[in-house]
Design an enzyme around this catalytic site. Structure first.
Site, mmCIF file in Angstrom:
data_model
loop_
_atom_site.group_PDB
_atom_site.id
_atom_site.type_symbol
_atom_site.label_atom_id
_atom_site.label_comp_id
_atom_site.label_asym_id
_atom_site.label_seq_id
_atom_site.Cartn_x
_atom_site.Cartn_y
_atom_site.Cartn_z
ATOM 1 N N HIS A 1 -55.105 99.124 16.421
ATOM 2 C CA HIS A 1 -54.115 98.344 17.169
ATOM 3 C C HIS A 1 -54.019 98.832 18.610
ATOM 4 O O HIS A 1 -53.853 100.024 18.866
ATOM 5 C CB HIS A 1 -52.751 98.476 16.483
ATOM 6 C CG HIS A 1 -51.608 97.936 17.281
ATOM 7 N ND1 HIS A 1 -50.695 98.748 17.922
ATOM 8 C CD2 HIS A 1 -51.232 96.661 17.546
ATOM 9 C CE1 HIS A 1 -49.797 98.003 18.535
ATOM 10 N NE2 HIS A 1 -50.102 96.733 18.329
ATOM 11 N N LYS B 1 -50.874 84.693 17.146
ATOM 12 C CA LYS B 1 -49.625 85.060 16.488
ATOM 13 C C LYS B 1 -49.099 83.885 15.650
ATOM 14 O O LYS B 1 -49.153 82.724 16.081
ATOM 15 C CB LYS B 1 -48.573 85.448 17.519
ATOM 16 C CG LYS B 1 -48.914 86.701 18.314
ATOM 17 C CD LYS B 1 -48.827 87.945 17.470
ATOM 18 C CE LYS B 1 -49.028 89.195 18.318
ATOM 19 N NZ LYS B 1 -48.861 90.442 17.539
#
Length: 399
Positions: free
Chosen positions: A330, A199
């Site tokens: 996802h 991230k």
């Protein structure tokens, strides 16, 4: 020759009438549906760039909508949808409003049932929360069909492979120190996971660059590495960051811009050497078509529960395959493993261990690939822990 109509007058087929009853070819009927609202607690709160930007609160639990379907002939199917931070109770309530529409229907008529369910609640739209609720029904019906055929879902769809490259995300959140990230990355690679996603999207981009550099040094040059900005950059920041980050040989940059900025993503895909990935926040085939039409992505990332289930997911795959796009769905590895195994070109599936406690079964990972289970359907059995975490449930018909 036997009169298959038994003297009955057949109605003309009208593709726009989603409410037509099952026809004479019906072989089975849906007898019962159980809906459950389940809250999965996370071991610790996690944060990505949306939290650091003040747009969302840290994630502490995930709400799941489970749908279990039974038929008169004794077949069963399991499907689920989910929501993070908000929307779980809404999905559950909407599913309860429309569930009766499926009772008595032929479970094999999955496409027609999707249309019937979406039109039963069309006043709240044909994307977003309403279709996310329908996804649980749709996935359960596909699971049931594959179980009836005694095939893994991937084989029912027509598999191109029996294993799929997998990458881990759950160890790379911004709420973790770089030392914790490295520790979790080491654990993932030792488990046989083949790639890592980190991230990014800090208010100070230099912090992100230092973390990427540290992770790249930790895993070496041969382990694929992707980054995910969770829609937090503007076009200028994304372009500048992307050019600097090219030195790290990233597999992709995910969600650099707002999910609906099709033109901005297209410009990045054109101007950067690193591939662009997005799509997880979109909730319909039409929205994904805009990504494809604008040449906005190299990796398209639909999420089957978010787009309304496997039925619309397969439509997105057909569009993406026509444009030679790569596929990396996802979340929801239990579902997406089967769907990626049936995609033409080599895809990726995202590994999250969070939902494992919901099921009795485990997915095998070996040498960087997730193995398609040889069990019928999705190959899942709901666990006692899932029942214990159930907040509400309701039964329609005979279950």
């Amino acid at each position: 020759m036997k009169d298959l109509t038994d003297g009955k007058r057949l109605l003309p087929v009208n593709p726009l009438n989603a409410g037509l009853p099952s026809g004479e070819a019906t072989t089975d009927r849906i007898s019962g549906i159980r809906l459950s609202l389940v809250y999965l607690p996370l071991h610790s709160a996690i944060s990505d760039a949306k939290v650091l930007a003040g747009r969302q609160k840290p994630l502490t639990e995930i709400a799941f909508l489970f749908c279990e379907i039974k038929t008169e002939q004794g077949y069963e199917g399991i499907g689920y949808s989910y929501s993070k931070r908000a929307g779980g109770p809404g999905q559950y309530k909407h599913a309860c409003e429309i569930a009766d529409s499926a009772i008595g229907e032929d479970p094999n008529d999955i496409g027609r049932l999707w249309e019937k369910l979406v039109w039963a609640g069309a006043s709240v739209g044909r994307s977003g929360l309403s279709t996310q609720a329908i996804a649980a029904f749709d996935i359960a019906l596909w699971d049931l069909k594959a179980r009836r055929a005694e095939l893994p879902l991937a084989k029912l769809l027509g598999a191109h492979r029996d294993s799929v490259r997998c990458y881990n995300t759950s160890g790379g959140y911004l709420s973790m120190s770089i030392d914790e990230v490295k520790e979790r990355i080491t654990m993932a690679l030792e488990q046989g996971i083949g790639a890592i996603k980190l991230k990014v999207g800090q208010p100070d981009p230099m912090i992100d660059l230092k973390r990427i550099a540290a992770v790249r040094e930790h895993i070496g040059e041969n382990v694929p590495l992707a980054i995910d900005a969770n829609q937090q950059w503007d076009r200028t920041t994304a372009l500048r960051f992307g050019r600097i980050a090219e030195q790290f040989n990233l597999t992709w940059i995910e969600e650099p811009l707002d999910a609906y900025d099709y033109e901005g993503h297209a410009a990045l895909a054109r101007d950067l050497a690193t591939p662009i990935a997005t799509g997880e926040m979109l909730t319909s085939v039409a929205e994904h078509y805009e990504l494809i039409r604008h040449d906005s992505v190299d990796f398209i990332q639909p999420d089957a529960p978010r787009v309304g289930g496997i039925t619309p997911f397969l439509k997105i795959c057909a569009l993406a395959e026509h444009k030679k796009l790569k596929l990396a769905p996802h979340y929801c590895m239990e579902i997406h493993l089967h769907l990626t195994a049936a995609y033409g070109s080599e895809p990726w599936v995202e590994h999250f261990e969070w939902s494992e406690a919901m099921f009795e079964d485990r997915l095998e990972v070996n040498e960087g690939r997730m193995i398609v289970p040889n069990r019928p359907g999705l190959g899942l059995t709901l666990s006692e822990q899932m029942r214990a975490w159930t907040s509400e449930h309701v039964v329609f018909g005979r279950f």
